[in-house]
Design a protein around this motif. Structure first.
Motif, PDB file in Angstrom:
ATOM      1  N   ARG A 326       0.858  -1.226   0.000  1.00  0.00           N
ATOM      2  CA  ARG A 326       0.000   0.000   0.000  1.00  0.00           C
ATOM      3  C   ARG A 326       0.872   1.246   0.000  1.00  0.00           C
ATOM      4  NH1 ARG A 326      -2.169  -3.079   3.292  1.00  0.00           N
ATOM      5  NH2 ARG A 326      -1.314  -2.035   5.141  1.00  0.00           N
ATOM      6  N   ALA A 327       1.877   1.234   0.913  1.00  0.00           N
ATOM      7  CA  ALA A 327       2.712   2.455   0.999  1.00  0.00           C
ATOM      8  C   ALA A 327       3.418   2.678  -0.339  1.00  0.00           C
ATOM      9  CB  ALA A 327       3.744   2.264   2.111  1.00  0.00           C
ATOM     10  N   THR A 328       3.903   1.580  -0.927  1.00  0.00           N
ATOM     11  CA  THR A 328       4.650   1.728  -2.194  1.00  0.00           C
ATOM     12  C   THR A 328       3.743   2.324  -3.264  1.00  0.00           C
ATOM     13  OG1 THR A 328       5.700  -0.337  -1.529  1.00  0.00           O
ATOM     14  CG2 THR A 328       6.172   0.446  -3.747  1.00  0.00           C
ATOM     15  N   ILE A 329       2.509   1.817  -3.354  1.00  0.00           N
ATOM     16  CA  ILE A 329       1.596   2.341  -4.402  1.00  0.00           C
ATOM     17  C   ILE A 329       1.340   3.816  -4.129  1.00  0.00           C
ATOM     18  CG2 ILE A 329      -0.777   2.199  -5.281  1.00  0.00           C
ATOM     19  CD1 ILE A 329      -0.647  -0.830  -4.766  1.00  0.00           C
ATOM     20  N   ARG A 330       1.144   4.129  -2.850  1.00  0.00           N
ATOM     21  CA  ARG A 330       0.835   5.547  -2.534  1.00  0.00           C
ATOM     22  C   ARG A 330       2.027   6.435  -2.931  1.00  0.00           C
ATOM     23  NH1 ARG A 330       1.889   7.289   2.062  1.00  0.00           N
ATOM     24  NH2 ARG A 330       1.743   5.223   3.072  1.00  0.00           N
ATOM     25  N   GLN A 331       3.221   5.965  -2.630  1.00  0.00           N
ATOM     26  CA  GLN A 331       4.380   6.849  -2.868  1.00  0.00           C
ATOM     27  C   GLN A 331       4.809   6.831  -4.330  1.00  0.00           C
ATOM     28  OE1 GLN A 331       6.875   5.005  -0.039  1.00  0.00           O
ATOM     29  NE2 GLN A 331       6.427   6.454   1.611  1.00  0.00           N
ATOM     30  N   LEU A 332       4.780   5.652  -4.954  1.00  0.00           N
ATOM     31  CA  LEU A 332       5.365   5.568  -6.308  1.00  0.00           C
ATOM     32  C   LEU A 332       4.308   5.779  -7.378  1.00  0.00           C
ATOM     33  CD1 LEU A 332       7.847   2.534  -6.147  1.00  0.00           C
ATOM     34  CD2 LEU A 332       8.379   4.942  -6.471  1.00  0.00           C
ATOM     35  N   GLY A 333       3.036   5.500  -7.047  1.00  0.00           N
ATOM     36  CA  GLY A 333       2.013   5.618  -8.105  1.00  0.00           C
ATOM     37  C   GLY A 333       2.084   4.405  -9.037  1.00  0.00           C
ATOM     38  N   TRP A 334       1.108   4.280  -9.919  1.00  0.00           N
ATOM     39  CA  TRP A 334       1.044   3.070 -10.772  1.00  0.00           C
ATOM     40  C   TRP A 334       2.273   3.008 -11.676  1.00  0.00           C
ATOM     41  CZ3 TRP A 334       1.145   3.561 -16.034  1.00  0.00           C
ATOM     42  CH2 TRP A 334       0.889   4.850 -16.547  1.00  0.00           C
ATOM     43  N   ARG A 335       2.824   4.171 -12.071  1.00  0.00           N
ATOM     44  CA  ARG A 335       4.012   4.118 -12.957  1.00  0.00           C
ATOM     45  C   ARG A 335       5.171   3.459 -12.212  1.00  0.00           C
ATOM     46  NH1 ARG A 335       3.601   8.121 -17.010  1.00  0.00           N
ATOM     47  NH2 ARG A 335       1.749   9.453 -16.779  1.00  0.00           N
ATOM     48  N   GLY A 336       5.363   3.869 -10.990  1.00  0.00           N
ATOM     49  CA  GLY A 336       6.474   3.307 -10.207  1.00  0.00           C
ATOM     50  C   GLY A 336       6.306   1.801 -10.023  1.00  0.00           C
ATOM     51  N   ILE A 337       5.077   1.418  -9.682  1.00  0.00           N
ATOM     52  CA  ILE A 337       4.832  -0.025  -9.484  1.00  0.00           C
ATOM     53  C   ILE A 337       5.144  -0.786 -10.768  1.00  0.00           C
ATOM     54  CG2 ILE A 337       2.950  -1.684  -9.175  1.00  0.00           C
ATOM     55  CD1 ILE A 337       3.867  -0.518  -6.586  1.00  0.00           C
ATOM     56  N   LEU A 338       4.664  -0.238 -11.888  1.00  0.00           N
ATOM     57  CA  LEU A 338       4.891  -0.920 -13.180  1.00  0.00           C
ATOM     58  C   LEU A 338       6.400  -1.072 -13.408  1.00  0.00           C
ATOM     59  CD1 LEU A 338       3.024  -1.864 -15.477  1.00  0.00           C
ATOM     60  CD2 LEU A 338       3.605   0.231 -16.705  1.00  0.00           C
ATOM     61  N   CYS A 339       7.128   0.057 -13.198  1.00  0.00           N
ATOM     62  CA  CYS A 339       8.578   0.008 -13.447  1.00  0.00           C
ATOM     63  C   CYS A 339       9.224  -0.964 -12.474  1.00  0.00           C
ATOM     64  CB  CYS A 339       9.180   1.409 -13.263  1.00  0.00           C
ATOM     65  SG  CYS A 339      10.974   1.393 -13.241  1.00  0.00           S
ATOM     66  N   LEU A 340       8.807  -0.903 -11.198  1.00  0.00           N
ATOM     67  CA  LEU A 340       9.418  -1.770 -10.176  1.00  0.00           C
ATOM     68  C   LEU A 340       9.232  -3.239 -10.568  1.00  0.00           C
ATOM     69  CD1 LEU A 340      10.751  -1.758  -7.323  1.00  0.00           C
ATOM     70  CD2 LEU A 340       8.462  -2.107  -6.410  1.00  0.00           C
ATOM     71  N   ASN A 341       7.991  -3.591 -10.950  1.00  0.00           N
ATOM     72  CA  ASN A 341       7.737  -5.015 -11.220  1.00  0.00           C
ATOM     73  C   ASN A 341       8.310  -5.451 -12.562  1.00  0.00           C
ATOM     74  OD1 ASN A 341       6.427  -5.637  -8.839  1.00  0.00           O
ATOM     75  ND2 ASN A 341       4.620  -4.501  -9.549  1.00  0.00           N
ATOM     76  N   LEU A 342       8.066  -4.634 -13.607  1.00  0.00           N
ATOM     77  CA  LEU A 342       8.466  -5.111 -14.942  1.00  0.00           C
ATOM     78  C   LEU A 342       9.965  -4.948 -15.146  1.00  0.00           C
ATOM     79  CD1 LEU A 342       5.588  -4.078 -17.352  1.00  0.00           C
ATOM     80  CD2 LEU A 342       6.254  -6.318 -16.491  1.00  0.00           C
ATOM     81  N   PHE A 343      10.542  -3.899 -14.549  1.00  0.00           N
ATOM     82  CA  PHE A 343      11.957  -3.655 -14.849  1.00  0.00           C
ATOM     83  C   PHE A 343      12.861  -4.217 -13.763  1.00  0.00           C
ATOM     84  CE2 PHE A 343      12.950  -1.438 -18.633  1.00  0.00           C
ATOM     85  CZ  PHE A 343      14.328  -1.404 -18.600  1.00  0.00           C
ATOM     86  N   VAL A 344      12.671  -3.719 -12.559  1.00  0.00           N
ATOM     87  CA  VAL A 344      13.626  -4.090 -11.492  1.00  0.00           C
ATOM     88  C   VAL A 344      13.459  -5.576 -11.175  1.00  0.00           C
ATOM     89  CG1 VAL A 344      14.296  -3.656  -9.117  1.00  0.00           C
ATOM     90  CG2 VAL A 344      13.595  -1.761 -10.582  1.00  0.00           C
TER      91      VAL A 344
END
Lengths: 466, 526, 697
Positions: A326-344
């Motif tokens: 939850r905190a990650t989604i709030r801080q990073l937004g959907w773009r961050g989550i997408l990058c975190l999961n697909l890239f990192v």
């Protein structure tokens, strides 16, 4: 210490979650093995499809419009010495007696007033030969040798943290011992950071290689980095996604870096992790057009060791930042989550799964076992085939394109032979996964100086056997 | 369809684009309403139909005789069959699709003319000359694959033009992809797949400064970037064909493929076109000049002016469209093609673009009067194509296919055939047969399978168990054999009764014939 | 025995130069001056061992007075010149005082300028001896006047290397009289010099292990006559054979010792069986007491052989050693007799035949205890050193592969007796072994970076590939690839990725048997063979019929059938040579030239062999012809030729460079591999059928 440290790879919640998931899969596998296999295959093919679409999107976004921060030579030199802030350069090195000698000549070329430059050589206590080699070389006043006291984990980020505590400069950057930075890089970083304002806390300069033509592996390496810095990274900037930083040549504002808790000593890719944490705290990262040359890894086993360390680090960063979704989604937004999961997270997992999927494809052509027709449910079978054929073709096509855009047409053959590089990546992925479970914080040391002629004794220092 | 086409279309063209869309929609509805949808279009629609609604729905049912793109495009819209059955049963979907694709082609052509800086009025007239060309109008409405093929070729021309004028390597990617896509539409795209990389190689080699080795390396990389998608498309389609149907190039080598059909009715082709080289060349020339009488003049003018002004941009259109034209002419001269009029359709957009290049080549340093003079002349040479095409379309010997739709008796014949097929479908539906009861060769019975409300009653060639059913029909639950009377390579008839159609037993079998009384279909009970 | 000029102690010399002279007075002065300015600052002494009859000793003593410590004379009167030139050098070595001794001729054919190079090489490579070689790449033997002299010198050098392939493997010029040796590495008392081949004596009898080389150019003779003559040649041959016998006695290396012990054991078995036969059959004793007595006879025989020839004289006296040997063996006798009883009663074997396996089983135990307890060398030590050498590990990997893929071994074995259509397995395997032998030592440019996890992962990949191929693909064509995958996996586990990566081409050679020789190639080669054979056997030789080659014996026709012609073997051999040349020399013209030469030689050998077989048939009749035309002989011959060529092409192994070959810990891996091999082996063993040796279809 910040909550997102890789000291423990899996937080308690994640550990229990993992246990529950494993138990469920176990039961499912016993009761209805076919559905479990089909769902696994479905998830994997969808993930692959998403990763490939994401990569094409990045390249397309990167190609449209300028996302590199350019500072011309004239602007860089225009700033009078008096206006330049104190700049700290951290140089962590471990068992590099040969390469330290070259360091002073490369860093000496930095066009920055010596009285405002602070260079720290961060050497481990037990690394006597490098300390002696460094002390013999470090003659100038602005270069100090900091001996990092012996403590676990013995990693590069821990040494950098020790260096950061002593730093007095307004800006901080990191270079490896064998790096050859663009002389005006510090000046360009100062001008850029002042021009971009407070929201930009970090600038990532481009990394290149001075021994590109040594052998096929260095050419692949150069092609991969050119694609990364010329189309994927600008794409991430264009889509305003978090930027996983490179190992060296990233320039920080010291104050914000300290607030953020600097590097995570337990994470072997501390740079990628820091990139994500910068994004979480709302800071922005720019890509500076200025090249730092370093040594591309020219030996197969050495390359596997280096690459497996990176993948292990990416996996650790991915797990660490999924700790509280939850905190990650709030801080990073959907773009961050997408990058975190697909890239990192995606890069190492894709490398690992490549081997498995290629094996199944070969098995299919070898023996056409009927069970595989059941596992691959038609819609996902077609998605899988599209991923296998068009996905690979697209990536090869992009490699050929980046060989053209980086103005190195002689790398055409290398680009077309990329599948060989992917095979090496999947081997590194397997090694990373193995070490993540058994030996997470172990720093797989890369032997440097392999580009030097063999007769010089310096390149023969003993590398610790893995 | 690249993004900036929509963004940059100006208001004036907006109205013109809608006008052409309406014209094409009208033609499509006319073809559909009067039951004149050609067999090839219905067959391509049927290929798409089999993948979802046949007795054994699987993607490979798309068939390997034709390239897959025109059928693949229809796939997403097939489920609408539930709402409007006519979409598939009477081929409405395939004609609407070709209208939409032809409209897009007109839009792309207009954008190309805009990029080579043709003045506004000349641009509008030229676009009109292309859009309202009778051949283009006919092929926008009859659902044939020409619309899709022309769109892909125009996209390739547009990207190649952008690359030649801007020179950035990234713009080669859309060019390569468009050529690859064109191969998906028709196999004639083999010509640009080979020709375009050669053009790119020579252009890069000639215009990059620096030592010879570097120029060679850069030219090679550019050629590979352009060629990779096309080569990949050819290789993958061949591999898929090999894996599923067992032949690398089914289009040429299979029993239904080009070579087989051409040799099967070689007799009446040469009767019309002449069998020796000279008469055949004459026939082909007549067809090409019929569609675009002044093509040679404009070609010469455009090339001379381009050479004079050192402006290579005309090569984009000449290479892409010219290579397809050359491929068809050579195929026809070597006797391996039917020699339909539509094989020369690429000459129409080529002429329009050449006229555009001629107009832009005459620039301000030349006196205004001379400029308007050449512009008017070029437009006149292009517009003369419209009346000449009308005449050609009315000559059944030149426009053999088109005469089946446009001439009175030809239309009647086609309408009658459509009626017979719908009648057969209705009668079979009335029998209320179970699944897999009727064995037939889909290459000829596709109209019936489409028209039928119960497609699953048919065992058709794409089904994976068709060979088994053919070998032992009764054993596999087949009750009837539906045999085409005049199908040259009807697998079921030949399989069961041998090559001579006369041996088919008529006793106890149900037959359907057209109004002229010649037998069309026979239903043999087992 | 010799009078030594008084020597005063100055700073101990770092280098002693021993120069044997005979009637070379006017060479002495220029030699000393050149040595002086070449050696420069290093304290050195020159010891002249003079066997001359002319005024040479006077000039030497004159030089010696000027510089008493620098130049010393050791004159040997006419009667005391034992051992000729070699004896003189040995005497010089005995009196030299410096740690490093340089031996050179007095006739200035050996350029003094090379001496510093010799000493430097000695330091860098930490070698025991450094030889100045005329045949190393840069060196040339222009000094030898006349082609005949050069051929003789080269031939005798090669002869020496054939006698001692292992010990002289890194010495390209064993005849050289110009070398440096480390005093404390050499025990001069063991030397038995005669004739002018002193280097051989030093290296072989002195048991020097680390010998390196420095190239130099042999100068033309300034003065004095050369001593080489035919008598000297005969003396040299006798000396070589004596050396060979001495070297086999008391082998230094553990594998040598095991082999010696095994040979002695085999002889012992024969004696034991003979004694048992004599006592049992002739004397009629019941077999158990007969066996007991036979064992005692064997023990005495074994001790005599082992003590004298095999085991190094340990610290115990001979009589004590015999007592221990007797006690030890007798402690094993009950085991021996028990086993014999078991085999005879339960196994139902005849006691004579049962005796042999019993001895073999007891042999292993006897060896371990004897070497440890009687001769004091730790048995596990020997096994340890065996396990450590890379070459042994690769052999182990090959052995495991054979265990895992009996079908492949069977195919190889059957191929020996009945020639199949494909290339016989023997030839590529032999070529691969030769290629591997030449490339085991890591090149100087190899970074010393290794990773056990990478080894594990790669090996796992290869082994699973081998498993899937073996289990899923019944088609025999997949057997050889599966076996090679298994071999690669095992080699990676035992010898590390880097070593296997270096040997990858050798691993791929056997694939040739699967790729097979297309019938077209085979027909072409066969026809070529036929025409060559019929051409060469012109007058009364064999004629070529369509069924094969026909020759007559007393009127009866003997047919060598077409499918038995060694066409594929020849083609396979040439392919192996081509690939090896490519690997060793890279894609250069030189590789092409060498392959061509080798291919022509191979073809010639094949034609010769076929002619020989046919001749055997003609002369000795059908039975001999049946045996002679078995493919095994021709294949072995071809394989031998290929191996010789590849060995000759392989670069002479550099001395043990600083980079020690990496040997990963293999214990767990070894156990896992053995288990896997047994599983695979049992999987395919039932369907394997072996051709009885000698049976021909």
């Amino acid at each position: 210490m910040n909550r997102f440290s890789a000291r423990t790879v899996l937080s308690r919640a994640q550990r229990t979650g993992l246990m529950v998931a494993l138990v469920l899969i176990g039961i499912g596998a016993i009761l209805r093995p076919m559905t479990v296999l089909q769902t696994v295959v479905a998830i994997v093919t969808v993930a692959y499809g998403a990763a490939i679409v994401f990569r094409v999107l990045l390249v397309w976004a990167g190609a449209r419009g300028e996302h590199l921060i350019k500072v011309s030579d004239a602007d860089a030199r225009a700033v009078p010495d008096a206006d330049l802030p104190v700049y700290t350069v951290l140089v962590p090195a471990y068992r590099e007696p040969g390469v330290i000698g070259l360091l002073m000549s490369h860093l000496g070329a930095l066009d920055y007033p010596k009285d405002r430059l602070e260079v720290f050589l961060l050497l481990e206590e037990d690394d006597r030969e490098t300390i002696e080699a460094a002390s013999a070389v470090a003659s100038e006043p602005h270069v100090r040798i900091l001996v990092v006291p012996e403590s676990q984990p013995k990693t590069k980020p821990k040494a950098c943290n020790v260096g950061l505590e002593q730093a007095t400069g307004e800006f901080v950057t990191i270079y490896d011992a064998e790096d050859v930075p663009d002389p005006l890089q510090l000046r360009r970083a100062v001008v850029a950071l002042r021009r971009l304002g407070a929201s930009y806390v970090c600038l990532q300069a481009e990394l290149g290689y001075f021994n590109v033509d040594q052998n096929r592996i260095t050419k692949w390496f150069a092609l991969e980095y050119a694609t990364w810095f010329r189309s994927l990274l600008p794409g991430l900037v264009a889509l305003r996604m978090p930027i996983p930083l490179g190992g060296t040549s990233n320039h920080f504002r010291a104050r914000e870096l300290r607030e953020l808790g600097a590097w995570d000593p337990y994470n072997v890719t501390e740079d990628a992790d820091l990139g994500i944490r910068l994004a979480r705290s709302g800071h922005r990262v720019g890509v500076l057009q200025s090249v730092t040359l370093e040594e591309a890894n020219s030996d197969f086993i050495n390359w596997i060791k280096q690459r497996s360390r990176w993948y292990k680090g990416y996996l650790m960063t991915w797990l660490v930042h999924l700790r509280s979704p939850r905190a990650t989604i709030r801080q990073l937004g959907w773009r961050g989550i997408l990058c975190l999961n697909l890239f990192v997270g995606g890069t190492p997992l894709a490398a690992l799964l490549n081997a498995v999927l290629w094996a199944t494809t070969i098995l299919w052509f070898l023996d056409r076992p009927p069970i595989m027709e059941e596992i691959f449910v038609p819609p996902f079978y077609y998605l899988g085939v599209i991923c296998l054929v068009f996905g690979n073709a697209t990536v090869i096509y992009l490699n050929v394109l980046s060989a053209r855009t980086m103005d190195r047409p002689d790398l055409l053959g290398t680009a077309l032979l990329s599948p060989g590089y992917w095979a090496m990546m999947s081997l590194a992925g397997a090694k990373a996964a193995w070490q993540l479970i058994f030996n997470p914080s172990y720093w797989e040391k890369t032997t440097h100086g392999l580009h030097l002629p063999p007769s010089s004794p310096s390149s023969k220092e003993a590398a610790d056997v893995g | 369809m690249s993004v900036d086409v929509r963004a940059r279309t100006t208001a004036a063209v907006e109205k013109q684009w809608i006008a052409y869309a309406v014209v094409y929609l009208g033609t499509a509805l006319w073809f559909w309403h009067s039951g004149l949808v050609p067999g090839d279009s219905m067959s391509r629609a049927a290929n798409a139909y089999y993948t979802l609604f046949s007795r054994d729905p699987h993607l490979a049912a798309i068939g390997f005789v034709w390239n897959p793109l025109p059928s693949l495009i229809l796939l997403p819209f097939l489920p609408l069959r539930g709402i409007v059955p006519a979409l598939t049963q009477q081929g409405l979907l395939v004609v609407l699709m070709s209208a939409a694709l032809m409209t897009a082609t007109v839009a792309v052509l207009h954008d190309v003319l805009r990029r080579i800086e043709v003045p506004r009025t000349a641009r509008l007239v030229l676009t009109g000359a292309f859009a309202l060309h009778p051949m283009i109008v006919v092929y926008s409405g009859n659902g044939m694959s020409e619309a899709c093929f022309l769109l892909c070729l125009m996209l390739a021309v547009r990207s190649l033009l952008i690359w030649i004028s801007e020179g950035r390597a990234e713009t080669l990617v859309p060019a390569g992809l468009a050529v690859g896509l064109a191969y998906g539409a028709r196999y004639e795209a083999l010509a640009p797949v080979a020709a375009v990389p050669v053009l790119v190689f020579l252009t890069t080699f000639r215009r990059t400064p620096g030592p010879r080795s570097r120029r060679l390396a850069l030219a090679r990389v550019d050629a590979v970037i352009t060629a990779l998608p096309g080569v990949l498309a050819v290789a993958l389609w061949a591999l898929a064909g090999k894996l599923i149907v067992g032949q690398w190039f089914a289009t040429f080598s299979s029993r239904y493929g080009n070579a087989a059909q051409v040799s099967a009715n070689a007799g009446d082709i040469s009767l019309v076109t002449g069998d020796d080289l000279a008469t055949r060349a004459g026939y082909g020339l007549q067809q090409m000049l019929g569609l675009s009488p002044m093509f040679a003049v404009l070609l010469a003018a455009a090339l001379v002016l381009a050479w004079h002004r050192r402006d290579p941009r005309v090569l984009a259109a000449v290479t892409v469209l010219g290579s397809v034209l050359a491929f068809d002419v050579l195929a026809f001269l070597s006797g391996t093609s039917f020699g339909w009029l539509r094989f020369h359709i690429t000459v129409i957009p080529l002429t329009v673009l050449l006229a555009g290049h001629v107009i832009t080549a005459v620039r301000p340093p030349v006196a205004a009067a001379a400029r308007t003079g050449t512009a008017v002349a070029a437009l006149a040479l292009t517009l003369v194509a419209i009346p000449s095409t009308l005449i050609t379309l009315n000559r059944p010997d030149l426009a053999r296919e088109e005469s089946e739709w446009l001439t009175a008796d030809g239309a009647a014949r086609t309408r009658d055939l459509t009626r017979v097929n719908r009648q057969v479908a209705a009668d079979l539906d009335a029998l209320n047969l179970p699944e897999g009861a009727v064995l037939t060769d889909a290459a000829y019975a596709f109209r019936i399978v489409l028209a039928s409300d119960r497609p699953k009653q048919f065992v058709i060639t794409p089904d994976r168990d068709f060979p088994a059913a053919l070998a032992d029909p009764t054993g596999n639950g087949v009750r009837y054999l539906l045999l085409s009377a005049r199908g040259a390579a009807d697998a079921v008839r030949i399989g069961r009764f041998g090559p001579d159609p006369a041996t088919v037993p008529t006793g106890g079998a149900r037959t359907w014939s057209d109004t002229a009384g010649n037998l069309q279909w026979t239903l043999v009970p087992l | 025995m010799v009078d030594v000029a008084p020597a005063r102690l100055k700073a101990p010399p770092a280098v002693s130069v021993v120069v044997p002279t005979r009637n070379e007075a006017d060479n002495v002065r220029p030699l000393v001056e050149q040595l002086r300015d070449v050696l420069g600052g290093t304290p050195s002494e020159i010891v002249f061992v003079d066997d001359s009859d002319d005024h040479t000793p006077r000039t030497i003593t004159a030089m010696s007075e000027q510089d008493p410590d620098g130049v010393r004379l050791l004159h040997r009167a006419r009667g005391e010149r034992t051992g000729g030139l070699g004896g003189a050098v040995t005497a010089g070595l005995a009196t030299a005082r410096a740690p490093w001794v340089v031996v050179m001729d007095g006739d200035l054919q050996h350029p003094p300028a090379t001496v510093p190079e010799l000493l430097a090489a000695g330091q860098v490579d930490r070698a025991d001896a450094v030889v100045a070689s005329r045949y190393r790449t840069r060196g040339r033997a222009t000094g030898l006047s006349g082609v005949f002299r050069r051929v003789v010198s080269r031939a005798s050098g090669t002869l020496a290397r054939i006698f001692f392939p292992v010990r002289l493997r890194s010495v390209t010029d064993p005849m050289s009289g110009f070398f440096a040796v480390r005093r404390d590495a050499l025990d001069t008392t063991a030397l038995r010099p005669n004739g002018y081949k002193i280097l051989l004596e030093v290296v072989v009898r002195g048991r020097l292990s680390r010998v390196t080389e420095v190239p130099y150019t042999f100068q033309p003779r300034q003065a004095g006559e050369s001593k080489a003559s035919l008598r000297e040649g005969v003396r040299y041959l006798r000396h070589l054979t004596l050396l060979r016998l001495a070297a086999t006695r008391h082998p230094a290396t553990p594998p040598g010792r095991i082999a010696g012990f095994a040979l002695a054991g085999a002889a012992g078995t024969a004696v034991n069986s003979a004694a048992l036969w004599a006592l049992g059959e002739v004397a009629g004793l019941p077999y158990l007491p007969a066996a007991f007595l036979a064992v005692q006879v064997a023990i005495v025989w074994n001790f005599a052989v082992i003590d004298n020839l095999v085991m190094p004289p340990g610290e115990h006296a001979r009589s004590r050693r015999f007592g221990r040997f007797l006690l030890l063996n007798n402690s094993l006798t009950p085991v021996h007799l028990g086993l014999l009883y078991g085999l005879v009663q339960i196994g139902g074997m005849h006691y004579l035949t049962a005796n042999v396996p019993t001895i073999v089983v007891v042999f292993a135990v006897r060896y371990a205890v004897t070497s440890r307890w009687v001769y004091g060398t730790p048995a596990s030590g020997t096994f340890g050193t065996i396990r450590r050498a890379v070459r042994t590990r690769l052999a182990l990997a090959a052995l495991l592969t054979a265990l895992a893929f009996p079908a492949v071994v069977a195919a190889g074995w059957n191929g020996l007796w009945d020639r199949g259509p494909a290339v016989p397995l023997l030839i590529p395997v032999a070529a691969a072994a030769a290629l591997v032998a030449g490339r085991i030592r890591p090149a100087r440019t190899d970074p010393d970076v290794h990773d056990r996890q990478v080894d594990g992962l790669l090996a796992a990949g290869f082994l699973t590939a081998a498993g899937t191929l073996l289990l899923l693909m019944p088609d025999p064509a997949w057997l050889v690839p599966a076996a090679l995958a298994f071999l690669a996996g095992a080699a990676i586990l035992l010898a590390g990725t880097r070593t296997v990566a270096r040997l990858r081409w050798a691993l791929l050679l056997p694939l040739m048997t699967v790729a097979g020789i297309t019938p077209a190639v085979r027909n072409v080669v066969d026809d070529g063979l036929r025409t060559a054979v019929t051409l060469l056997g012109r007058p009364a030789g064999p004629r070529s019929a369509d069924a094969g080659l026909v020759t007559a014996h007393h009127g009866a026709d003997l047919l060598l059938p077409a499918h038995q012609l060694p066409g594929p073997a020849l083609a396979g051999g040439v392919a192996c040579l081509a690939i090896s040349a490519l690997v060793l020399f890279g894609p250069t013209m030189r590789a092409l030239a060498r392959t061509a030469v080798a291919a022509v030689t191979l073809a010639a050998v094949t034609v010769g062999a076929v002619l020989l077989v046919l001749l055997a048939g003609r002369l000795l009749g059908p039975e001999a012809f049946q045996v002679a035309r078995l493919p095994v002989f021709m294949d072995l011959l071809l394989a031998l030729v290929v191996v010789l060529f590849v060995a000759r092409w392989s670069p002479a192994p550099e001395p043990a460079g600083p980079v020690r070959p990496h040997l990963p810990r293999g214990r767990f891996a070894l156990v896992a591999l053995v288990a896997l091999a047994i599983v695979f082996g049992l999987q395919t063993l039932p369907q394997v059928e072996w051709l009885a040796a000698g049976s021909v279809r």
